[in-house]
Write a protein that holds these residues in place. Structure first.
Motif, PDB file in Angstrom:
ATOM      1  N   LYS A 171     -10.191  -7.846   4.760  1.00 57.29           N
ATOM      2  CA  LYS A 171      -9.810  -7.440   3.403  1.00 57.29           C
ATOM      3  C   LYS A 171      -8.390  -7.850   3.050  1.00 57.29           C
ATOM      4  CE  LYS A 171     -13.077  -3.606   3.401  1.00 57.29           C
ATOM      5  NZ  LYS A 171     -13.289  -2.134   3.351  1.00 57.29           N
ATOM      6  N   LYS A 172      -7.452  -7.584   3.939  1.00 56.29           N
ATOM      7  CA  LYS A 172      -6.065  -7.965   3.732  1.00 56.29           C
ATOM      8  C   LYS A 172      -5.549  -8.535   5.054  1.00 56.29           C
ATOM      9  CE  LYS A 172      -5.760  -6.444  -0.519  1.00 56.29           C
ATOM     10  NZ  LYS A 172      -5.489  -7.338  -1.668  1.00 56.29           N
ATOM     11  N   TYR A 201      -4.647  -9.104  10.889  1.00 54.25           N
ATOM     12  CA  TYR A 201      -4.856  -7.918  10.061  1.00 54.25           C
ATOM     13  C   TYR A 201      -4.101  -6.731  10.651  1.00 54.25           C
ATOM     14  CZ  TYR A 201      -8.652  -6.742  13.399  1.00 54.25           C
ATOM     15  OH  TYR A 201      -9.403  -6.472  14.523  1.00 54.25           O
ATOM     16  N   ALA A 212      -9.123  -2.122   0.579  1.00 58.27           N
ATOM     17  CA  ALA A 212      -8.113  -2.712   1.461  1.00 58.27           C
ATOM     18  C   ALA A 212      -8.288  -2.282   2.909  1.00 58.27           C
ATOM     19  CB  ALA A 212      -6.710  -2.327   0.982  1.00 58.27           C
ATOM     20  N   TRP A 213      -8.880  -1.107   3.141  1.00 58.90           N
ATOM     21  CA  TRP A 213      -8.905  -0.519   4.488  1.00 58.90           C
ATOM     22  C   TRP A 213     -10.333  -0.258   4.968  1.00 58.90           C
ATOM     23  CZ3 TRP A 213      -4.341  -0.277   7.005  1.00 58.90           C
ATOM     24  CH2 TRP A 213      -3.172  -0.273   6.246  1.00 58.90           C
ATOM     25  N   THR A 247      -7.178  -3.386   8.140  1.00 56.42           N
ATOM     26  CA  THR A 247      -7.389  -4.216   6.944  1.00 56.42           C
ATOM     27  C   THR A 247      -8.236  -5.454   7.256  1.00 56.42           C
ATOM     28  OG1 THR A 247      -5.360  -5.516   7.278  1.00 56.42           O
ATOM     29  CG2 THR A 247      -5.168  -3.485   5.965  1.00 56.42           C
ATOM     30  N   GLU A 293       0.863  -1.167   0.000  1.00 57.09           N
ATOM     31  CA  GLU A 293       0.000   0.000   0.000  1.00 57.09           C
ATOM     32  C   GLU A 293       0.903   1.221   0.000  1.00 57.09           C
ATOM     33  OE1 GLU A 293      -2.232   2.235  -0.684  1.00 57.09           O
ATOM     34  OE2 GLU A 293      -3.800   1.028   0.291  1.00 57.09           O
TER      35      GLU A 293
END
Length: 255
Positions: free
Chosen positions: A96-97, A220, A40-41, A93, A29
């Motif tokens: 999502k990530k 995360y 992503a966030w 995140t 990122e």
């Protein structure tokens, strides 16, 4: 308190020539563009109430979507005093990530001043099911303005959490000056904490179990600036505001 058998490595000074193995870049990122990438966030908002008022630490700030900007390849989180309230931003995140193992780093410039508490950290993705601290926490960087020239790196897990957390504080006279890289090298065997690619602290329990090693699952990432609280305060110097936490990038590499 249950005894934990562990191999503890405290390296106060590592040769600058030591090689850091980052592996393959799996996510980055760089905060390009004009707004936060919400693919992503996530934003976490408010004061944590009703479930964890004060975000579990008696923190004073309200988190908003308005205390940040994305500009010129940087994310800037600004902590402010707005009337009788403190405001800031916290992003994650979660969902999502999420990552299991790897070299995880951020390049950042910290805010300073008594009562400020920026952090780059991680929580176990199963926190909704297991709760804290059983899900685990990895504090890659914490800085508290009441204790200048010091970088905090900490782990929270069932056997060691809260005031009894397993961590280390590293004297770093230059921490308030410019950008630095804060990272972990996380493997199935251990977690190394690094500042500017030098290892300062490691955790490697020999007999791993759920109570001392929740670090065998995805986690995360979280970026935020808190104000006051059990760790950052309790006193806050209102003359320091506004204060900016500037993040150049977050990168995750395989082992």
């Amino acid at each position: 308190m249950r005894k934990i058998t562990m191999a503890l490595v405290l390296l106060a000074a590592i040769s600058a020539s030591a090689q850091v193995k980052k592996g393959k870049l799996v996510w980055e990122e760089n905060f390009n563009g004009k707004k936060l990438n919400e693919k992503a966030w996530n934003f976490e908002l408010g004061d944590g109430c009703p479930n964890v008022c004060g975000w579990g630490n008696n923190e004073r700030q309200l988190y908003t979507k308005d205390n940040h900007k994305v500009e010129n390849g940087f994310l800037t989180i600004t902590a402010k005093k707005d009337g009788d309230k403190y405001t800031s931003t916290r992003i994650t995140t979660a969902g999502k990530k999420e990552f299991k193992y790897g070299y995880i780093e951020a390049r950042a410039k910290i805010p300073t001043g008594h009562g400020i508490w920026p952090a780059f950290w991680m929580l176990g993705s199963n926190i909704g099911q297991k709760g804290w601290p059983l899900a685990g926490e990895i504090d890659i960087l914490e800085y508290i303005g009441r204790e200048p020239d010091m970088a905090y790196t900490t782990l929270h897990f069932q056997d060691r959490h809260g005031d009894n957390a397993y961590g280390h504080k590293t004297p770093m006279p230059e921490i308030e000056e410019g950008f630095h890289n804060y990272a972990i090298q996380w493997t199935p065997e251990k977690i190394d904490f690094l500042v500017d690619e030098k290892v300062f602290f490691s955790y490697a329990p020999e007999n791993k179990n759920e109570a001392n090693w929740p670090y065998n699952q995805p986690f995360y990432i979280i970026l935020n600036v808190a104000v006051g609280g059990n760790f950052g305060g309790p006193d806050v110097d209102d003359s320091i505001f506004p204060q900016e936490f500037v993040i150049d990038y977050v990168k995750v590499y395989s082992n």
